[in-house]
Write a protein that holds these residues in place. Structure first.
Motif, PDB file in Angstrom:
ATOM      1  N   GLN A 132      -1.404   8.301   2.326  1.00  0.00           N
ATOM      2  CA  GLN A 132      -1.650   9.724   2.142  1.00  0.00           C
ATOM      3  C   GLN A 132      -1.416  10.180   0.704  1.00  0.00           C
ATOM      4  OE1 GLN A 132      -2.766  11.821   4.669  1.00  0.00           O
ATOM      5  NE2 GLN A 132      -2.851  10.102   6.087  1.00  0.00           N
ATOM      6  N   ASP A 133      -2.099   9.548  -0.239  1.00  0.00           N
ATOM      7  CA  ASP A 133      -1.930   9.878  -1.659  1.00  0.00           C
ATOM      8  C   ASP A 133      -2.672  11.174  -1.978  1.00  0.00           C
ATOM      9  OD1 ASP A 133      -1.934  10.090  -4.427  1.00  0.00           O
ATOM     10  OD2 ASP A 133      -2.089   7.929  -4.730  1.00  0.00           O
TER      11      ASP A 133
ATOM     12  N   GLU B  24      -3.305  -0.205  -4.590  1.00  0.00           N
ATOM     13  CA  GLU B  24      -3.443  -0.073  -6.046  1.00  0.00           C
ATOM     14  C   GLU B  24      -3.772  -1.410  -6.708  1.00  0.00           C
ATOM     15  OE1 GLU B  24      -3.735   1.779  -9.586  1.00  0.00           O
ATOM     16  OE2 GLU B  24      -2.965   2.947  -7.902  1.00  0.00           O
TER      17      GLU B  24
ATOM     18  N   ILE C  84      -9.299   1.683  -1.521  1.00  0.00           N
ATOM     19  CA  ILE C  84      -8.942   2.840  -0.693  1.00  0.00           C
ATOM     20  C   ILE C  84      -9.413   2.542   0.721  1.00  0.00           C
ATOM     21  CG2 ILE C  84      -9.468   5.267  -0.228  1.00  0.00           C
ATOM     22  CD1 ILE C  84      -7.961   5.015  -2.831  1.00  0.00           C
TER      23      ILE C  84
ATOM     24  N   TYR D 159       0.834  -1.193   0.000  1.00  0.00           N
ATOM     25  CA  TYR D 159       0.000   0.000   0.000  1.00  0.00           C
ATOM     26  C   TYR D 159       0.871   1.246   0.000  1.00  0.00           C
ATOM     27  CZ  TYR D 159       1.194  -0.177   4.945  1.00  0.00           C
ATOM     28  OH  TYR D 159       1.876  -0.233   6.126  1.00  0.00           O
ATOM     29  N   THR D 160       0.262   2.340  -0.383  1.00  0.00           N
ATOM     30  CA  THR D 160       0.877   3.651  -0.220  1.00  0.00           C
ATOM     31  C   THR D 160       0.001   4.434   0.750  1.00  0.00           C
ATOM     32  OG1 THR D 160      -0.307   4.532  -2.134  1.00  0.00           O
ATOM     33  CG2 THR D 160       1.910   3.692  -2.523  1.00  0.00           C
TER      34      THR D 160
ATOM     35  N   VAL E 207      -3.808   3.352   0.145  1.00  0.00           N
ATOM     36  CA  VAL E 207      -4.212   3.030  -1.216  1.00  0.00           C
ATOM     37  C   VAL E 207      -3.595   1.683  -1.577  1.00  0.00           C
ATOM     38  CG1 VAL E 207      -4.147   3.732  -3.639  1.00  0.00           C
ATOM     39  CG2 VAL E 207      -4.284   5.477  -1.836  1.00  0.00           C
TER      40      VAL E 207
ATOM     41  N   THR F 192      -2.852  12.792  -4.644  1.00  0.00           N
ATOM     42  CA  THR F 192      -3.420  12.895  -5.993  1.00  0.00           C
ATOM     43  C   THR F 192      -4.856  12.393  -6.052  1.00  0.00           C
ATOM     44  OG1 THR F 192      -2.645  10.708  -6.715  1.00  0.00           O
ATOM     45  CG2 THR F 192      -1.124  12.568  -7.009  1.00  0.00           C
ATOM     46  N   LEU F 193      -5.323  11.760  -4.998  1.00  0.00           N
ATOM     47  CA  LEU F 193      -6.685  11.211  -4.967  1.00  0.00           C
ATOM     48  C   LEU F 193      -7.575  12.048  -4.054  1.00  0.00           C
ATOM     49  CD1 LEU F 193      -5.806   7.422  -4.720  1.00  0.00           C
ATOM     50  CD2 LEU F 193      -6.798   8.603  -6.682  1.00  0.00           C
TER      51      LEU F 193
ATOM     52  N   ARG G  84      -7.301  12.541   0.004  1.00  0.00           N
ATOM     53  CA  ARG G  84      -5.971  12.100   0.439  1.00  0.00           C
ATOM     54  C   ARG G  84      -6.098  10.834   1.301  1.00  0.00           C
ATOM     55  NH1 ARG G  84      -0.536  14.869   2.115  1.00  0.00           N
ATOM     56  NH2 ARG G  84      -1.135  16.352   0.553  1.00  0.00           N
TER      57      ARG G  84
END
Length: 164
Positions: A42-43, A55, A60, A39-40, A53, A45-46, A49
């Protein structure tokens, strides 16, 4: 009951409340890592935030504080001082949450809200129970969902006027 702090102290305390890397986010991150999910965090770009994420799973995850996002549980209590101010502030959070989730759904994401009460407090779920529900939804769940002290359920996004 009046506030036990003077306005300057209350303001200082409120500014110190973190919005990233909170205790509930750390617990959820540990559970996701133990379960083997990549996971990532505090994105920006979405919309909204998202806290996490995933992916590869098109998922989410948000960790929502029960007070700040008005969850109907034992951790939410309407403040007795400056009640109108707090209800408006929390109402804006709820409206923003609904808007962000709608945008994420429109972009093809599945959204899970994990409420603070599921992660901490006297009624929190065990690590095993929480991990099981997360894995179940991430790997095979449909649509949007939420996890609280009652377990996993469909996420009903409502307007502020429906919640307060």
């Amino acid at each position: 009951m009046a506030d036990v702090h003077n306005p300057a102290t209350r303001s200082k305390n409120m500014r110190a409340i973190g919005t990233q890397n909170t205790a509930i986010e750390k617990r959820l991150a540990a559970l996701l890592t133990e379960a083997g999910f990549d996971y990532t965090v505090q994105d920006a770009t979405l919309p909204g935030r998202p806290d996490f994420v995933l992916e590869a799973w098109r998922c989410i995850l948000f960790t929502h504080g029960c007070f700040w996002h008005h969850h109907d549980c034992y951790l939410f209590k309407v403040p007795e001082t400056r009640t109108e101010f707090w209800l408006q502030k929390i109402g804006k959070n709820v409206a923003r949450d609904a808007r962000d989730i709608a945008h994420l759904k429109a972009q093809g994401w599945r959204v899970m809200v994990v409420w603070e009460c599921a992660l901490r407090g006297k009624r929190k779920l065990s690590d095993a129970a929480l991990r099981e529900r997360l894995e179940e939804w991430i790997c095979g769940g449909e649509g949007c969902a939420q996890i609280d002290t009652q377990g996993i359920a469909a996420l009903a996004v409502t307007s502020h006027s429906d919640r307060v």
